[in-house]
Design a protein around this motif. Structure first.
Motif, PDB file in Angstrom:
ATOM      1  N   ASN A 230       0.800  -1.208   0.000  1.00 47.31           N
ATOM      2  CA  ASN A 230       0.000   0.000   0.000  1.00 47.31           C
ATOM      3  C   ASN A 230       0.841   1.269   0.000  1.00 47.31           C
ATOM      4  O   ASN A 230       0.315   2.357  -0.137  1.00 47.31           O
TER       5      ASN A 230
ATOM      6  N   SER B 116       1.916   2.097  -5.699  1.00 45.54           N
ATOM      7  CA  SER B 116       0.768   1.789  -6.525  1.00 45.54           C
ATOM      8  C   SER B 116       0.962   0.513  -7.313  1.00 45.54           C
ATOM      9  O   SER B 116       0.335   0.298  -8.335  1.00 45.54           O
TER      10      SER B 116
ATOM     11  N   ASN C  19      -6.501   0.368   5.318  1.00 44.38           N
ATOM     12  CA  ASN C  19      -7.199  -0.735   4.669  1.00 44.38           C
ATOM     13  C   ASN C  19      -6.506  -2.071   4.914  1.00 44.38           C
ATOM     14  O   ASN C  19      -6.587  -2.983   4.098  1.00 44.38           O
TER      15      ASN C  19
ATOM     16  N   GLN D  88      -5.885  -7.489   3.397  1.00 48.52           N
ATOM     17  CA  GLN D  88      -6.509  -6.251   2.970  1.00 48.52           C
ATOM     18  C   GLN D  88      -7.978  -6.241   3.370  1.00 48.52           C
ATOM     19  O   GLN D  88      -8.696  -7.213   3.140  1.00 48.52           O
TER      20      GLN D  88
ATOM     21  N   ARG E 262      -8.610  -7.321  -2.839  1.00 54.17           N
ATOM     22  CA  ARG E 262      -7.845  -7.158  -4.068  1.00 54.17           C
ATOM     23  C   ARG E 262      -7.596  -8.486  -4.755  1.00 54.17           C
ATOM     24  O   ARG E 262      -7.137  -8.534  -5.877  1.00 54.17           O
TER      25      ARG E 262
ATOM     26  N   TYR F 292      -8.188   8.602   0.072  1.00 53.00           N
ATOM     27  CA  TYR F 292      -8.663   8.120  -1.220  1.00 53.00           C
ATOM     28  C   TYR F 292      -9.902   7.253  -1.027  1.00 53.00           C
ATOM     29  O   TYR F 292     -10.204   6.791   0.083  1.00 53.00           O
TER      30      TYR F 292
ATOM     31  N   ARG G  95     -11.546   3.755  -2.660  1.00 54.83           N
ATOM     32  CA  ARG G  95     -11.337   2.630  -3.564  1.00 54.83           C
ATOM     33  C   ARG G  95     -12.680   1.963  -3.834  1.00 54.83           C
ATOM     34  O   ARG G  95     -13.402   1.611  -2.906  1.00 54.83           O
TER      35      ARG G  95
ATOM     36  N   SER H  71     -14.350  -1.236  -5.446  1.00 54.58           N
ATOM     37  CA  SER H  71     -14.043  -2.605  -5.862  1.00 54.58           C
ATOM     38  C   SER H  71     -15.308  -3.296  -6.331  1.00 54.58           C
ATOM     39  O   SER H  71     -16.375  -3.135  -5.737  1.00 54.58           O
TER      40      SER H  71
ATOM     41  N   THR I 115      -9.038   3.605  -7.741  1.00 55.42           N
ATOM     42  CA  THR I 115      -8.745   4.449  -6.592  1.00 55.42           C
ATOM     43  C   THR I 115      -8.913   5.907  -6.995  1.00 55.42           C
ATOM     44  O   THR I 115      -8.312   6.351  -7.974  1.00 55.42           O
TER      45      THR I 115
END
Length: 284
Positions: A27, A30, A125, A147, A151, A215, A217, A219, A238
């Motif tokens: 994290n 990127s 996260n 996470q 992901r 940010y 995210r 998903s 993101t």
């Protein structure tokens, strides 16, 4: 104090980096390698394992990489924000005290899953699961990272022999005394995540923070109704906080245009042009 001036640790670090350990930092980047500066390193030999505690810095800030190299050469690593490393250090003291209170290993008294004591840390996260475990090879502290924003990647973990927890704690303490525990960034409480179900999909909206800022995210999870088929997570997007307003405005504009387009799709009754006055209508 840290071992920045130690020639021996410098040689150890050189050997360590020569063994192909990755420089990317989950994290803290990127997914692409970034130029990183190593600010300090410590090497610990605990039983048959070597552990490297590296304070690193990239364009997102500072963090600690903990790398474990087993006797067979296998390598694994976890990454800790400085504030997380401080919390982990405190847990190490608690786990060590509990370990000291245990008697000799007794296979008959070990829980079925081998866990003697467990704790969990939550940072942005990530969830850090700390489990003092016992198996046929002895007692050890497993540090496992997963996470909270799915992901689909593999979990990372290291295993510290129980006898070395105090030594590990002291090494962390030295590094934190030199570099502090402040991650910087937003100090308030971030909003809770939300989800949206659409047909056989679920969209997860999670708010996080790293050294670049806050940010969102988003998903996407494709749900399967077959219990033998695992749900599939697709690549997330993101969105930095600084452009949330623009992101919202673009979505609102599309919603408005599609709403007006849908309102105008009702077909009108067909019309026949009026014929010239001198032309007779012809019917079938």
């Amino acid at each position: 104090m840290s071992d920045r001036g130690s020639h021996e640790d410098g040689l150890n670090a050189q050997k360590y980096h020569g063994q192909g350990m990755e420089s990317n930092s989950n994290n803290f980047d990127s997914g692409q390698q970034q130029q990183e500066q190593e600010l300090a390193t410590k090497m610990l030999q605990i039983q048959s394992k070597r552990f490297y505690l590296d304070v690193k810095q990239n364009r997102r800030g500072r963090f600690i990489k903990v790398a474990e190299i087993g006797a067979d050469g296998r390598r694994s690593q976890v990454f800790l924000a400085l504030s997380t490393a401080a919390e982990f250090r405190d847990h190490l003291s608690s786990f060590s005290d509990y370990y000291s209170s245990l008697g000799p290993p007794n296979p008959d008294s070990v829980p079925e899953d081998g866990k003697l004591k467990s704790e969990m840390m939550l940072k942005d996260n990530r969830r850090y699961y700390l489990d003092l475990k016992e198996n046929s090879r002895g007692r050890f502290l497993r540090v496992r990272v997963s996470q909270t924003i799915p992901r689909g990647g593999q979990r990372t973990q290291v295993a510290i022999p129980a006898q070395g927890m105090i030594e590990f704690r002291d090494a962390l303490t030295d590094l934190l005394e030199d570099f502090g525990t402040d991650d910087g960034g937003f100090k308030g409480e971030l909003p809770e995540g939300r989800l949206l179900r659409v047909d056989n999909k679920i969209f997860y909206f999670d708010i996080g923070q790293n050294h670049r800022g806050i940010y969102m995210r988003v998903s996407e999870c494709l749900m399967s109704f077959d219990p033998q088929v695992k749900n599939k997570f697709r690549t997330a997007i993101t969105v930095p906080e600084k452009c949330w307003g623009n992101f919202r405005d673009i979505l609102a504009e599309y919603c408005d245009k599609m709403g007006r387009a849908a309102a105008g799709t009702t077909p009108a009754a067909p019309t026949t042009p009026n014929p010239p006055a001198h032309q007779d209508m012809v019917s079938d």
